[in-house]
Design a protein around this motif. Structure first.
Motif, PDB file in Angstrom:
ATOM      1  N   HIS A   1      34.592  24.968 -19.628  1.00 32.94           N
ATOM      2  CA  HIS A   1      34.613  26.264 -20.298  1.00 32.94           C
ATOM      3  C   HIS A   1      34.297  26.135 -21.794  1.00 32.94           C
ATOM      4  O   HIS A   1      33.947  27.128 -22.429  1.00 32.94           O
ATOM      5  N   SER A   2      34.424  24.921 -22.320  1.00 34.21           N
ATOM      6  CA  SER A   2      34.140  24.706 -23.746  1.00 34.21           C
ATOM      7  C   SER A   2      34.813  25.764 -24.621  1.00 34.21           C
ATOM      8  O   SER A   2      34.267  26.183 -25.644  1.00 34.21           O
ATOM      9  N   ARG A   3      35.987  26.226 -24.168  1.00 35.13           N
ATOM     10  CA  ARG A   3      36.794  27.227 -24.870  1.00 35.13           C
ATOM     11  C   ARG A   3      36.052  28.558 -25.052  1.00 35.13           C
ATOM     12  O   ARG A   3      36.267  29.288 -26.014  1.00 35.13           O
ATOM     13  N   GLN A   4      35.191  28.864 -24.059  1.00 37.31           N
ATOM     14  CA  GLN A   4      34.456  30.127 -24.080  1.00 37.31           C
ATOM     15  C   GLN A   4      34.828  30.937 -22.839  1.00 37.31           C
ATOM     16  O   GLN A   4      35.308  30.402 -21.842  1.00 37.31           O
ATOM     17  N   SER A   5      34.567  32.234 -22.896  1.00 35.52           N
ATOM     18  CA  SER A   5      34.800  33.090 -21.734  1.00 35.52           C
ATOM     19  C   SER A   5      33.718  32.844 -20.684  1.00 35.52           C
ATOM     20  O   SER A   5      32.610  32.369 -21.003  1.00 35.52           O
ATOM     21  N   LEU A   6      34.027  33.171 -19.449  1.00 38.83           N
ATOM     22  CA  LEU A   6      33.048  33.025 -18.381  1.00 38.83           C
ATOM     23  C   LEU A   6      31.849  33.942 -18.615  1.00 38.83           C
ATOM     24  O   LEU A   6      30.713  33.582 -18.289  1.00 38.83           O
ATOM     25  N   ASP A   7      32.090  35.107 -19.199  1.00 39.34           N
ATOM     26  CA  ASP A   7      30.984  36.018 -19.525  1.00 39.34           C
ATOM     27  C   ASP A   7      30.024  35.371 -20.526  1.00 39.34           C
ATOM     28  O   ASP A   7      28.804  35.491 -20.384  1.00 39.34           O
ATOM     29  N   TRP A   8      30.592  34.706 -21.547  1.00 40.15           N
ATOM     30  CA  TRP A   8      29.747  34.051 -22.556  1.00 40.15           C
ATOM     31  C   TRP A   8      28.926  32.938 -21.921  1.00 40.15           C
ATOM     32  O   TRP A   8      27.720  32.813 -22.175  1.00 40.15           O
ATOM     33  N   ILE A   9      29.559  32.121 -21.085  1.00 38.49           N
ATOM     34  CA  ILE A   9      28.864  31.009 -20.428  1.00 38.49           C
ATOM     35  C   ILE A   9      27.735  31.520 -19.551  1.00 38.49           C
ATOM     36  O   ILE A   9      26.619  30.987 -19.554  1.00 38.49           O
ATOM     37  N   ALA A  10      28.008  32.589 -18.784  1.00 38.74           N
ATOM     38  CA  ALA A  10      27.001  33.147 -17.887  1.00 38.74           C
ATOM     39  C   ALA A  10      25.827  33.747 -18.654  1.00 38.74           C
ATOM     40  O   ALA A  10      24.682  33.687 -18.203  1.00 38.74           O
ATOM     41  N   LYS A  11      26.106  34.311 -19.811  1.00 40.79           N
ATOM     42  CA  LYS A  11      25.046  34.954 -20.596  1.00 40.79           C
ATOM     43  C   LYS A  11      24.256  33.954 -21.426  1.00 40.79           C
ATOM     44  O   LYS A  11      23.013  34.003 -21.454  1.00 40.79           O
ATOM     45  N   GLU A  12      24.933  33.043 -22.107  1.00 41.25           N
ATOM     46  CA  GLU A  12      24.280  32.206 -23.112  1.00 41.25           C
ATOM     47  C   GLU A  12      23.747  30.875 -22.565  1.00 41.25           C
ATOM     48  O   GLU A  12      22.712  30.390 -23.036  1.00 41.25           O
TER      49      GLU A  12
END
Length: 324
Positions: free
Chosen positions: A198-209
């Motif tokens: 997750h690299s301390r990110q939200s799943l939405d951020w990971i899916a988008k970026e």
């Protein structure tokens, strides 16, 4: 089914929608008894993997040998090493799994990654992470608790470096003012970047970026849930899907009928059951398995040959449209 975005030669060849590719984690040697590998015959093993048709080689970013972590990786600097491997291999994707972005200035990451991408003919895949070893951060004067924000800033900085004379907002790492350029540019329109964990990110951020997701081994049911949850968040306006990859430690038993016995993040397993397990992984949406042979008790070359001749034909990826 949506196809994956075409980015560069390595990404396009390693990842195809609905299919499972097989890569190897470097070093390709047994170092079960200690954290530091010998790195003997490391070039020969990399070349053998290339010749046998493995899709990818994965090196790691381990700045310090932290005893509690228990693994020094390949010990060589990942970018220097990949530059070297680019000269002694021809087709295999050259990957980092993963660069701890907060521990590096993103300009150096962007320039090193694009350099290797150019030298290798477009075979670079960049895994990126926020880092998970707290001891490394004070040694470099960096606040461990800020790594999530630093990761996002660094990620954005690297993305913008692929543009001509980039502009950016002020950040911890500085800013682009449009009056200087970053060279070289990657072979494609960007460096393919897979977010690790997750690299301390939200799943939405990971899916988008991110250009894909590199996650941890889990049981089949849990992995299916994880992949579906992530893919459901990939923006619908994008015309492409994104790949999911995971590592797996394998100790390949000489008896093909040897039933799987759990080891650290993987199995001691016979070929019959390994094929079945990989079919399950493909069915739940895994697109690349990074096989780690650190605990493999058989000779490396013979195990690699067995994987190449008995496992890989079941998961053949077409060698077409691989250029960026």
């Amino acid at each position: 089914m949506k196809e994956f975005e075409k980015i560069n030669k390595g990404f396009n060849a390693a990842f195809q929608a609905g299919r499972l590719g097989i890569g190897l984690v470097v070093p390709i040697e047994n170092y079960e008894k200690g954290p530091v590998p010998s790195m003997k015959e490391h070039v020969e093993m990399a070349q053998l993997a290339d010749e046998m048709g493995f899709k990818s080689l994965w090196v790691r970013d381990v700045p310090f040998n932290v005893p509690s972590f228990g693994d020094a990786g390949q010990t060589f600097d990942p970018f220097t090493y990949l530059g070297y491997l680019s000269a002694v291999t021809h087709n295999i994707a050259l990957c980092v799994g993963s660069i701890a972005l907060p521990l590096h200035h993103p300009l150096h990451v962007a320039k090193s990654a694009a350099t290797i991408d150019q030298l290798s003919g477009g075979r670079l895949i960049l895994g990126v992470a926020s880092g998970d070893r707290p001891q490394e951060y004070p040694a470099m004067g960096i606040d461990f608790e800020e790594r999530g924000e630093l990761f996002r800033q660094s990620f954005s900085y690297i993305r913008q470096a692929a543009e001509d004379f980039p502009h950016s907002e002020e950040s911890t790492y500085g800013q682009y003012n449009g009056q200087m350029d970053v060279l070289p540019k990657p072979t494609g329109h960007k460096i393919p970047m897979l977010v690790t964990g997750h690299s301390r990110q939200s799943l939405d951020w990971i899916a988008k970026e991110g250009d894909g997701w590199l996650y941890y081994p889990r049981n089949i049911g849990q992995q299916l849930y994880t992949i579906n949850q992530w893919r459901d968040k990939i923006p619908t306006q994008q015309a492409f899907d994104k790949p999911f990859a995971q590592p797996l430690y394998v100790d390949l038993h000489e008896d093909d009928d040897y039933k799987p016995v759990p080891i650290h993040l993987g199995f001691r397993i016979g070929m019959k059951y390994l094929i079945e397990f990989f079919r399950l992984l493909q069915n739940v949406g895994v697109n690349q398995v990074l096989i780690n042979l650190r605990f493999n008790s058989a000779p490396m070359a013979s195990s690699m040959e067995k994987i190449a001749t008995h496992l890989m034909p079941h998961f053949h990826i077409k060698e077409e449209n691989i250029s960026a």
